[in-house]
Design a protein around this motif. Structure first.
Motif, PDB file in Angstrom:
ATOM      1  N   MET A 154      -2.798   3.597  -6.033  1.00 22.83           N
ATOM      2  CA  MET A 154      -2.801   4.365  -4.811  1.00 22.83           C
ATOM      3  C   MET A 154      -3.818   3.877  -3.834  1.00 22.83           C
ATOM      4  SD  MET A 154      -2.956   8.302  -4.308  1.00 22.83           S
ATOM      5  CE  MET A 154      -3.386   9.101  -2.821  1.00 22.83           C
ATOM      6  N   LEU A 203       0.208  -1.239   7.986  1.00 25.19           N
ATOM      7  CA  LEU A 203       0.438   0.000   7.229  1.00 25.19           C
ATOM      8  C   LEU A 203      -0.454   1.096   7.786  1.00 25.19           C
ATOM      9  CD1 LEU A 203       0.270  -1.312   3.515  1.00 25.19           C
ATOM     10  CD2 LEU A 203       2.310  -1.016   4.906  1.00 25.19           C
ATOM     11  N   ASN A 246      -6.927   4.817   1.597  1.00 25.47           N
ATOM     12  CA  ASN A 246      -5.559   4.499   1.198  1.00 25.47           C
ATOM     13  C   ASN A 246      -4.676   4.063   2.356  1.00 25.47           C
ATOM     14  OD1 ASN A 246      -3.553   4.162  -0.682  1.00 25.47           O
ATOM     15  ND2 ASN A 246      -3.996   6.107  -1.666  1.00 25.47           N
ATOM     16  N   ALA A 247      -3.483   3.621   2.005  1.00 28.27           N
ATOM     17  CA  ALA A 247      -2.464   3.254   2.992  1.00 28.27           C
ATOM     18  C   ALA A 247      -1.153   3.896   2.563  1.00 28.27           C
ATOM     19  CB  ALA A 247      -2.316   1.739   3.043  1.00 28.27           C
ATOM     20  N   TYR A 248      -0.311   4.244   3.546  1.00 28.79           N
ATOM     21  CA  TYR A 248       0.990   4.847   3.224  1.00 28.79           C
ATOM     22  C   TYR A 248       1.973   3.758   2.778  1.00 28.79           C
ATOM     23  CZ  TYR A 248      -0.915   8.905   5.567  1.00 28.79           C
ATOM     24  OH  TYR A 248      -1.711   9.971   5.906  1.00 28.79           O
ATOM     25  N   ALA A 249       2.810   4.111   1.809  1.00 34.87           N
ATOM     26  CA  ALA A 249       3.790   3.163   1.268  1.00 34.87           C
ATOM     27  C   ALA A 249       4.757   2.707   2.362  1.00 34.87           C
ATOM     28  CB  ALA A 249       4.571   3.833   0.142  1.00 34.87           C
ATOM     29  N   LYS A 250       5.060   1.430   2.344  1.00 33.33           N
ATOM     30  CA  LYS A 250       6.017   0.877   3.305  1.00 33.33           C
ATOM     31  C   LYS A 250       6.471  -0.488   2.787  1.00 33.33           C
ATOM     32  CE  LYS A 250       6.233  -0.088   8.280  1.00 33.33           C
ATOM     33  NZ  LYS A 250       5.418  -0.213   9.498  1.00 33.33           N
ATOM     34  N   LYS A 251       7.705  -0.818   3.066  1.00 32.49           N
ATOM     35  CA  LYS A 251       8.313  -2.077   2.610  1.00 32.49           C
ATOM     36  C   LYS A 251       8.026  -2.292   1.119  1.00 32.49           C
ATOM     37  CE  LYS A 251       8.721  -4.409   7.026  1.00 32.49           C
ATOM     38  NZ  LYS A 251      10.131  -4.561   7.255  1.00 32.49           N
ATOM     39  N   ASP A 252       7.375  -3.420   0.762  1.00 29.54           N
ATOM     40  CA  ASP A 252       7.155  -3.691  -0.665  1.00 29.54           C
ATOM     41  C   ASP A 252       5.832  -3.147  -1.181  1.00 29.54           C
ATOM     42  OD1 ASP A 252       9.538  -5.061  -0.779  1.00 29.54           O
ATOM     43  OD2 ASP A 252       8.602  -6.937  -0.154  1.00 29.54           O
ATOM     44  N   GLU A 293       3.268  -0.179  -2.295  1.00 29.18           N
ATOM     45  CA  GLU A 293       3.224   1.215  -2.741  1.00 29.18           C
ATOM     46  C   GLU A 293       2.003   1.947  -2.207  1.00 29.18           C
ATOM     47  OE1 GLU A 293       3.357   0.893  -6.985  1.00 29.18           O
ATOM     48  OE2 GLU A 293       5.452   0.304  -6.983  1.00 29.18           O
ATOM     49  N   GLY A 300      -1.419   4.203  -7.478  1.00 31.37           N
ATOM     50  CA  GLY A 300      -1.110   5.590  -7.841  1.00 31.37           C
ATOM     51  C   GLY A 300      -2.412   6.362  -7.992  1.00 31.37           C
TER      52      GLY A 300
END
Lengths: 315, 153
Positions: free
Chosen positions: A1, A104, A126-132, A134, A179
């Motif tokens: 995560m 991201l 953190n960074a938000y999930a996008k493309k490849d 998570e 995660g």
């Protein structure tokens, strides 16, 4: 995560002052990534929860792109809040992570609310999930695999300097996890800065073993042996055994990049499966053998009952 | 690998917009630069229901933020949204202190304020539903025949 930072009080410090010191850690962390990887866009101060959907209330949005100034405005605002609001506040520094041709959305979050801090630690990056990708850690390891080790080392050094300057709050642990890190599963870790040298790692793996619900990972009878046992006693005992330290060193060197300084150690994965492999090996060669001769929870209960039955009042 | 969308009334989505794809985002009338907390899909089901779906994120907190931002932008662009859906393998022990799934309804609940998690957009409340990957696999197996029947008709 992402990156999760936990702090401890070096000395007694008033609550409001501890929040200021925690903010300083987050600002120093933002400054470390600022410009090269992260661009700050704004700061939000929430009460109760980090979004309206989760039941939170937005107290203030600050349009400030310079980390130091943002930190100062946030600090001034928080210091003026009554206790029941500051203790439920969550500060979110929003911005954009840039990894070459992909941007991201991301954040540095400082939850002061107990419930949110318990789940997402003192500071979450953190960074938000996008493309490849998570999350942030996934993106870091995928886009710059050869630079992550020096990056992690320099980042920890930056936070250690903050500890020296703060003098009030110290760095307890920093987890780099794909995660949300959970006690029962250390296999998503990509790096970990832990206090207590080798014992820090043993502690994490022991907690995972004692909390697991997956009987394929650890048989229930082994988990049962941890129930009557105080974890810190078991880990301290293991940490004093030369044979344990030898086994640990062997396994760690083959799976991780390690740097030990004073009373703390930084462990960095060589690949995505490093911590999973190490957890299994340490469980098999140290934790399970250490627990082997101990009674299960059922045996301990029977021994307690037997002791009680055998006791007779003195004549 | 892309996760499958849930089956509603024995039907799979008949039109999917992949929100990682700039052309799909533009075709929905959204601005790609303002979509930093973006969900993964915007799907239309044959029963005229629209769902925003997030399945990549490893954190429920981030999934909620991504669904909230995307739903609000879609509704601002006059695109209907009936459900916001999280697809995940499980709720881990850490996040289970905050979230739980309501049995049967799939609604995501906030344990801290003991209420369903809903997105408010233009005076409309949209439930966030949570589906586990194993449930979706089961749905696809159970409804497989009907899906194929529908797809071929």
């Amino acid at each position: 995560m992402g990156i999760f930072i936990d702090l401890y009080r070096i000395e007694r410090v008033p609550y409001y002052e501890s929040i200021r010191h925690k903010l300083q850690y987050s600002i120093d962390a933002i400054k470390f990534f600022h410009e090269a990887l992260f661009k700050l866009e704004n700061v939000e101060i929430w009460i109760g929860a980090p979004s309206e959907t989760l039941g939170g209330k937005l107290m203030k949005r600050i349009q400030e792109v310079e980390p130091y100034m943002a930190g100062k405005v946030v600090s001034d605002f928080l210091m003026a809040l009554p206790f029941d609001e500051i203790s439920e506040s969550i500060v979110i520094f929003n911005g954009v992570w840039n990894f070459g041709d992909i941007n991201l959305g991301g954040y540095f979050s400082v939850p002061n609310s107990y419930s949110w801090r318990k789940a997402y630690h003192e500071i979450e990056i953190n960074a938000y999930a996008k493309k490849d990708f998570e999350d942030l850690v996934d993106a870091l390891w995928k886009t710059m695999p050869h630079e992550t080790t020096p990056l992690v080392q320099k980042f920890i050094k930056t936070l250690q300097q903050t500890t020296v300057l703060s003098g009030k709050l110290g760095l307890s642990q920093v987890l780099f996890s794909i995660g949300v890190p959970t006690v029962e599963d250390p296999t998503n870790l990509m790096a970990a800065y832990l206090t207590g040298e080798r014992k820090g790692l043993l502690r994490i793996f022991y907690k995972a073993l004692s909390k697991t619900r997956d009987s394929k990972v650890v048989p229930p009878e082994v988990v049962s042996k941890t129930k009557p046992l105080r974890g810190s006693f078991f880990v301290d005992t293991l940490g004093k055994e030369e044979i344990v330290l030898q086994r640990l060193s062997q396994k760690i060197e083959s799976a991780l990049v390690v740097e030990i300084k004073g009373n703390s150690a930084l462990y960095i994965a060589k690949d995505r499966k490093s911590f999973a492999k190490l957890y299994k090996e340490i469980s098999d060669t140290v934790l399970k053998p250490g627990l082997d001769k101990l009674p299960t929870a059922k045996d301990a209960t029977e021994l307690i009952e037997k002791g009680l039955k055998e006791y007779t009042e003195p004549q | 690998m892309r996760k499958k969308a849930p089956v509603f009334n024995g039907k799979l989505p008949d039109n999917e917009f992949i929100l990682d794809d700039v052309s799909d985002i533009k075709s929905l009338g959204l601005n790609p630069n303002s979509l930093l907390k973006v969900a993964d899909e915007y799907d239309h089901y044959p029963n005229c229901k629209y769902a925003v779906i997030e399945h990549k994120s490893k954190s429920l907190k981030d999934s909620v933020a991504q669904l909230e931002d995307t739903t609000k932008q879609l509704i601002d662009a006059d695109k209907p949204v009936d459900f916001a859906i999280i697809v995940t393998d499980r709720i881990n022990r850490t996040e289970s202190q905050i979230y739980k799934a309501e049995k049967g309804s799939h609604r995501l609940l906030n344990k801290l304020n003991k209420s369903p998690i809903q997105i408010r957009a233009k005076n409309k409340l949209i439930d966030i539903l949570i589906f586990y990957t194993h449930q979706i696999i089961k749905m696809h197996t159970e409804y497989g025949g009907r899906i194929n029947q529908w797809a071929s008709s």
